[in-house]
Write a protein that holds these residues in place. Structure first.
Motif, PDB file in Angstrom:
ATOM      1  N   THR A  11       0.796  -1.231   0.000  1.00  0.00           N
ATOM      2  CA  THR A  11       0.000   0.000   0.000  1.00  0.00           C
ATOM      3  C   THR A  11       0.828   1.279   0.000  1.00  0.00           C
ATOM      4  O   THR A  11       0.300   2.352  -0.304  1.00  0.00           O
ATOM      5  CB  THR A  11      -0.917   0.057   1.246  1.00  0.00           C
ATOM      6  OG1 THR A  11      -0.094  -0.105   2.410  1.00  0.00           O
ATOM      7  CG2 THR A  11      -1.972  -1.040   1.205  1.00  0.00           C
ATOM      8  N   CYS A  12       2.096   1.199   0.389  1.00  0.00           N
ATOM      9  CA  CYS A  12       2.853   2.440   0.530  1.00  0.00           C
ATOM     10  C   CYS A  12       4.361   2.197   0.390  1.00  0.00           C
ATOM     11  O   CYS A  12       4.801   1.066   0.238  1.00  0.00           O
ATOM     12  CB  CYS A  12       2.556   3.082   1.891  1.00  0.00           C
ATOM     13  SG  CYS A  12       3.183   2.132   3.289  1.00  0.00           S
ATOM     14  N   HIS A  14       6.578   2.238   2.594  1.00  0.00           N
ATOM     15  CA  HIS A  14       7.082   1.365   3.659  1.00  0.00           C
ATOM     16  C   HIS A  14       7.061  -0.092   3.198  1.00  0.00           C
ATOM     17  O   HIS A  14       8.009  -0.846   3.427  1.00  0.00           O
ATOM     18  CB  HIS A  14       6.239   1.550   4.925  1.00  0.00           C
ATOM     19  CG  HIS A  14       6.467   0.504   5.961  1.00  0.00           C
ATOM     20  ND1 HIS A  14       7.550   0.525   6.811  1.00  0.00           N
ATOM     21  CD2 HIS A  14       5.771  -0.619   6.266  1.00  0.00           C
ATOM     22  CE1 HIS A  14       7.491  -0.546   7.605  1.00  0.00           C
ATOM     23  NE2 HIS A  14       6.424  -1.248   7.299  1.00  0.00           N
ATOM     24  N   CYS A  15       5.997  -0.482   2.542  1.00  0.00           N
ATOM     25  CA  CYS A  15       5.880  -1.846   2.014  1.00  0.00           C
ATOM     26  C   CYS A  15       6.969  -2.101   0.985  1.00  0.00           C
ATOM     27  O   CYS A  15       7.601  -3.161   0.975  1.00  0.00           O
ATOM     28  CB  CYS A  15       4.517  -2.050   1.362  1.00  0.00           C
ATOM     29  SG  CYS A  15       3.105  -1.782   2.436  1.00  0.00           S
TER      30      CYS A  15
HETATM   31 CU   LIG Z   1       2.900   0.043   3.301  1.00  0.00          CU
END
Ligand SMILES: [Cu+2]
Length: 66
Positions: A11-12, A14-15
């Motif tokens: 999703t972002c 960070h992923c």
């Molecule tokens: Cu994420």
């Protein structure tokens, strides 16, 4: 060799970072592209890396495969 995995939980950024880190630790991985839009992880690799080991690394990062 090159293979793709669908990882719906991406999703972002960070992923992206996390998956790149876990997959990147595997010996034989040449290139990783994680696309937040399509939720696809594209990996260029050679032995001893394998599709099984790369899939496992994605699971170890805390994601499930689509
Ligand atoms: Cu994420």
């Amino acid at each position: 060799m090159e293979a793709k995995w669908l990882v719906p939980e991406i999703t972002c950024d960070h992923c992206v970072d996390k998956i790149e880190r876990f997959v990147g630790e595997l010996e034989g991985v040449k290139r990783i592209e994680v696309d937040v839009g399509t939720k696809q992880v594209c990996v260029e690799f050679e032995p001893p890396a394998s599709p099984e080991a790369i899939g496992e690394a994605i699971l170890d990062a805390g994601y499930t495969l689509g």
